[in-house]
Design a protein around this motif. Structure first.
Motif, PDB file in Angstrom:
ATOM      1  N   LYS A 100       0.840  -1.201   0.000  1.00 34.27           N
ATOM      2  CA  LYS A 100       0.000   0.000   0.000  1.00 34.27           C
ATOM      3  C   LYS A 100       0.874   1.250   0.000  1.00 34.27           C
ATOM      4  O   LYS A 100       0.609   2.201  -0.741  1.00 34.27           O
ATOM      5  CB  LYS A 100      -0.923  -0.008   1.217  1.00 34.27           C
ATOM      6  N   SER A 101       1.917   1.255   0.810  1.00 37.05           N
ATOM      7  CA  SER A 101       2.818   2.406   0.870  1.00 37.05           C
ATOM      8  C   SER A 101       3.560   2.613  -0.448  1.00 37.05           C
ATOM      9  O   SER A 101       3.788   3.747  -0.864  1.00 37.05           O
ATOM     10  CB  SER A 101       3.831   2.240   2.010  1.00 37.05           C
ATOM     11  N   LYS A 103       2.407   1.910  -3.339  1.00 34.21           N
ATOM     12  CA  LYS A 103       1.429   2.390  -4.307  1.00 34.21           C
ATOM     13  C   LYS A 103       0.969   3.813  -3.991  1.00 34.21           C
ATOM     14  O   LYS A 103       0.891   4.663  -4.873  1.00 34.21           O
ATOM     15  CB  LYS A 103       0.221   1.449  -4.327  1.00 34.21           C
ATOM     16  N   GLU A 104       0.666   4.072  -2.700  1.00 31.27           N
ATOM     17  CA  GLU A 104       0.045   5.339  -2.306  1.00 31.27           C
ATOM     18  C   GLU A 104       0.997   6.302  -1.598  1.00 31.27           C
ATOM     19  O   GLU A 104       0.639   7.437  -1.338  1.00 31.27           O
ATOM     20  CB  GLU A 104      -1.148   5.055  -1.383  1.00 31.27           C
TER      21      GLU A 104
END
Length: 119
Positions: A100-101, A103-104
């Motif tokens: 997630k990190s 990607k975002e």
């Protein structure tokens, strides 16, 4: 119950018979290869120093991805402890947070980040 663990100085082995077997195997392997102190000597001394250590390198090209995936799928097919719960393997949440990190971006507390920038 952490209080009971502190009193008895014993935890249940993770994975029950597999976990206790893995723990014993690692103690034998690490102590045998390093000639260092084993778990019994470390526990008996009351001090955690002079620990035996081993580092294992795995050549990733030798991993059989389909066999590993089969093991993970089998473990995740277990019935959750609570209805609607998830079965997660150790480190799965960390891996999800990392993805997630990536990607975002990494979540940052704006107030703390501003303090860092002001240093």
């Amino acid at each position: 119950d952490p209080g009971k663990i502190r009193v008895s100085m014993r935890t249940l082995p993770i994975g029950f018979w597999k976990g206790s077997g893995l723990s014993l195997m690692l103690d034998l392997l690490v102590t045998g290869l390093s000639g260092g102190r084993n778990v019994a000597r470390i526990s008996g001394s009351g001090n955690e120093y002079g620990l035996s250590q081993i580092f294992i390198a795995v050549h990733a090209e030798n991993l059989h991805a389909t066999a590993l995936e089969e093991i993970i799928n089998f473990a995740k097919s277990s019935e959750p402890q609570t209805p609607g719960g998830q079965i997660l393997y150790p480190g799965e949440r960390v891996l999800a947070a990392r993805k997630k990190s990536e990607k975002e971006g990494i979540p940052v507390n704006i107030k703390i980040w501003q303090q860092v920038l002001n240093l």
